[in-house]
Write a protein that holds these residues in place. Structure first.
Motif, mmCIF file in Angstrom:
data_model
loop_
_atom_site.group_PDB
_atom_site.id
_atom_site.type_symbol
_atom_site.label_atom_id
_atom_site.label_comp_id
_atom_site.label_asym_id
_atom_site.label_seq_id
_atom_site.Cartn_x
_atom_site.Cartn_y
_atom_site.Cartn_z
ATOM 1 N N UNK A 193 0.807 -1.220 0.000
ATOM 2 C CA UNK A 193 0.000 0.000 0.000
ATOM 3 C C UNK A 193 0.842 1.272 0.000
ATOM 4 N N UNK A 194 2.163 1.139 -0.163
ATOM 5 C CA UNK A 194 3.035 2.313 -0.081
ATOM 6 C C UNK A 194 3.062 3.127 -1.366
ATOM 7 N N UNK A 195 2.771 2.484 -2.478
ATOM 8 C CA UNK A 195 2.657 3.196 -3.751
ATOM 9 C C UNK A 195 1.652 2.460 -4.623
ATOM 10 N N UNK A 196 1.276 3.090 -5.730
ATOM 11 C CA UNK A 196 0.285 2.499 -6.618
ATOM 12 C C UNK A 196 0.349 3.148 -7.990
ATOM 13 N N UNK A 198 -4.570 5.124 -14.688
ATOM 14 C CA UNK A 198 -3.591 4.209 -15.273
ATOM 15 C C UNK A 198 -3.820 2.785 -14.768
ATOM 16 N N UNK A 199 -3.754 1.831 -15.677
ATOM 17 C CA UNK A 199 -3.917 0.432 -15.301
ATOM 18 C C UNK A 199 -2.777 -0.457 -15.761
ATOM 19 N N UNK A 249 3.358 4.844 -12.632
ATOM 20 C CA UNK A 249 3.395 4.581 -11.196
ATOM 21 C C UNK A 249 3.487 5.891 -10.434
ATOM 22 N N UNK A 250 2.852 5.938 -9.273
ATOM 23 C CA UNK A 250 2.879 7.159 -8.458
ATOM 24 C C UNK A 250 4.302 7.546 -8.087
ATOM 25 N N UNK A 251 5.084 6.602 -7.578
ATOM 26 C CA UNK A 251 6.464 6.867 -7.174
ATOM 27 C C UNK A 251 7.161 5.537 -6.914
ATOM 28 N N UNK A 282 -4.511 -9.862 -18.127
ATOM 29 C CA UNK A 282 -4.875 -8.808 -19.075
ATOM 30 C C UNK A 282 -3.807 -7.728 -19.163
ATOM 31 N N UNK A 283 -2.715 -7.895 -18.411
ATOM 32 C CA UNK A 283 -1.640 -6.921 -18.435
ATOM 33 C C UNK A 283 -1.862 -5.744 -17.513
ATOM 34 N N UNK A 284 -2.889 -5.817 -16.655
ATOM 35 C CA UNK A 284 -3.170 -4.716 -15.745
ATOM 36 C C UNK A 284 -2.432 -4.917 -14.416
ATOM 37 N N UNK A 285 -1.944 -3.822 -13.878
ATOM 38 C CA UNK A 285 -1.211 -3.867 -12.611
ATOM 39 C C UNK A 285 -2.193 -4.088 -11.470
#
Length: 433
Positions: A264-267, A272-273, A382-384, A397-400
Motif C-alpha cells: 500500500x506504499x505506492x500504486x 492508469x492500469x 506509477x505514483x512513485x 490482461x496486463x493490468x497492474x
C-alpha cells in the motif's frame, strides 16, 4: 506510447543520488590477473577475523579461507549466511578478492604471518571509495566482551525509529535472538531489511555487524533499564554504514511492532492500469509487457540493481521459483537500474554477471540508473518508486494489480517465510482468474 530507454540520458539526469534506504546504491576497473596460489596471496586456510576501519569505528566480520588445489576461496560469514568468493587474482604482492556480484573488492597484501592489510574498494561509487581493511587468522569473537557485569537481554521484537544526519526519520522493526554465545538478528524497514547481523552483548551494550561485499554495517545500542530491575525499556543506538553513512536509532520492546503494508506504499496514477515501456534486453532486442511472450500470462516485473543486496535476496528467491513455476503461465521481467557512473556496456556486463552467478532464467533489461526519482520517470504510470527492489504484479490482461515495495530477505526469519507465502498467494490468485 511506451517509454523507450536511453542509458546516456538516464545517467545525465540522475546524478549520483542514493537509491534506497536499505539498498544504498553504491563500477568496474579491471584488476590484474593471474590465478593465485595460497602462499602468494597470503590467504592460508582457516577462519579469519576482518576489520573495516571507518568513521572512527571498527566493523568486524568473519571469513573462512579454503585452499583445496592450491587456489584459495574465501567465504564471508554473516550469521547463518555464507557468501562464497571465488574470483581471486594476485599481481606482485597484491591480491584482489572480488566480492561476488558486486562491483567491489578486497585488495590485500600479507602483513607478516597470518595477517593481512589492505582496503575494501568500491569501483562504482562515482568517487574514490576505499575503506581500510585488516585481518588476522584465528577463531575470535566478532566483538571482545570486557564488562564483568551481567549482560542485559536484547532478545525479542522492538519498535525502532531511525534518524539520519538531516533529522529525517523512518520506522523499522528490530528482531534479535540472544544466547550465551552472542546475538543475531536484523532490522526490517519499508524499503528492505539490513540482512544478517551478528555480534555480542557487553554489559548494557549491544554491537552487531555485517559485511556482504556491498555494505559494511555496524549497529551499536545502549540499553536503559528500570531502576529496580534489568528489564530493558529503551535502546539508544548508532548505525554506521560504510565510508560515511551515520544514523541514530531508538527502540522500545514491542512484540506487536510491524511496518506499514508493503502493498500500500505506492500504486498506479489515477486512470492508469498498465505499464507501458520498452527497454533493451541484455540478450539483445527489447522487452515490453506487450510482447507476445507475455500475453495471457501473469507477469512479475522486478525493479532491481546488481549493486543491491536486498535485490540479490529477492533474485535468489525468484530465480529457482521461476524454474519451478513458469510452466503454470507465469513470466518475470527484471528491470535493471545500475549506477549512474556506468555506461550501457558496463551496466549490461554487471547484469549479465548477476544472471550467470545467480542462475537467473527470466528476462532482464537495462531500464535506467540507480536513483528512485529517475526510476520513477522510466515507469511514469506509477505514483512513485520508493525502493529497490520493487515488485509489480500484472494480471493476465496486463493490468497492474499489486505493487510491493521492498523485500524481507532470509535474514529476517519468519518475515521471509511470510514474504514468500504472500508472493505465492498473489500469484495463485491471479492465475486462478
Amino acid at each position: 506510447m511506451p517509454v523507450a530507454f536511453s542509458f546516456r540520458k538516464a545517467i545525465a539526469g540522475a546524478g549520483l543520488a542514493l537509491a534506497a534506504v536499505a539498498c544504498q546504491s553504491n563500477s568496474t576497473t579491471s584488476e590484474t590477473t593471474a590465478a593465485p596460489d595460497a602462499a602468494a596471496s597470503g590467504l592460508s586456510a582457516g577462519t579469519w577475523r576482518g576489520v573495516l576501519s571507518t568513521q572512527g569505528q571498527e566493523i568486524p566480520f568473519l571469513f573462512d579461507v579454503a585452499t583445496a588445489g592450491g587456489s584459495p576461496t574465501v567465504t564471508l560469514r554473516n550469521g547463518e549466511e555464507r557468501l562464497k568468493l571465488d574470483e581471486i587474482t594476485t599481481a606482485g604482492d597484491s591480491t584482489t578478492i572480488r566480492l561476488g556480484v558486486f562491483d567491489a573488492a578486497l585488495v590485500v597484501r600479507a602483513d607478516g604471518t597470518d595477517k593481512l592489510q589492505g582496503a575494501w574498494v568500491k569501483y562504482d561509487a562515482g568517487k574514490p571509495y576505499r575503506v581500510p581493511f585488516a585481518a588476522e587468522k584465528g577463531a575470535q569473537p566478532l566483538f571482545p566482551v570486557m564488562a564483568d557485569q551481567k549482560a542485559l537481554s536484547f532478545d525479542g521484537t522492538w519498535k525502532v525509529t531511525f534518524k539520519d544526519e538531516e533529522g529525517k526519520t523512518y520506522p523499522a522493526v528490530g528482531v534479535f535472538t540472544q544466547t550465551p554465545a552472542g546475538i543475531t538478528g536484523t532490522f526490517l524497514t519499508s524499503t528492505g531489511d539490513y540482512r544478517y547481523l551478528s555480534g555480542q552483548v557487553d554489559g548494557n551494550t549491544m554491537k552487531l555487524s555485517t559485511f556482504d561485499g556491498s555494505h559494511g554495517f555496524l549497529f551499536t545500542g545502549n540499553k536503559l533499564s528500570d531502576t529496580n530491575s534489568d528489564t530493558i525499556t529503551l535502546i539508544n543506538g548508532d548505525f554506521y554504514s560504510g565510508l560515511s553513512g551515520h544514523e541514530t536509532w531508538t527502540a522500545t520492546l514491542d512484540p506487536t511492532a510491524k511496518l506499514p503494508d508493503a502493498n500500500a506504499l505506492t500504486g498506479m496514477k489515477p486512470g492508469q492500469k498498465k505499464l507501458d515501456f520498452k527497454f533493451p534486453s541484455i540478450a539483445g532486442g527489447t522487452l515490453s509487457p506487450t510482447d507476445a511472450k507475455y500475453q495471457g500470462k501473469v507477469v512479475v516485473v522486478q525493479m532491481l540493481g546488481s549493486w543491491c543486496p536486498n535485490c540479490m535476496d529477492e533474485t535468489n528467491f525468484l530465480a529457482p521459483w521461476y524454474e519451478q513455476n513458469k510452466q503454470r503461465g507465469v513470466e518475470i521481467i527484471g528491470l535493471g537500474y545500475e549506477r549512474a557512473s556506468d555506461d550501457e556496456a558496463t551496466a549490461k556486463r554487471k547484469l549479465t554477471k548477476m544472471k550467470q552467478r545467480l542462475n537467473v532464467g527470466y528476462d532482464l533489461a537495462l531500464a535506467g540508473v540507480a536513483d528512485k526519482d529517475a526510476a520513477g520517470k522510466t515507469l511514469p504510470q506509477i505514483q512513485k518508486v520508493l525502493a529497490f527492489p520493487t515488485t509489480i504484479f500484472l494480471d493476465k490482461k496486463g493490468e497492474v494489480r499489486t505493487i510491493h515495495t521492498g523485500f524481507s530477505g532470509p535474514g529476517t526469519g519468519k518475515y521471509y517465510e511470510q514474504e514468500k507465502a504472500d508472493f505465492n498467494k498473489t500469484i495463485d490468485q491471479l492465475l486462478a482468474e
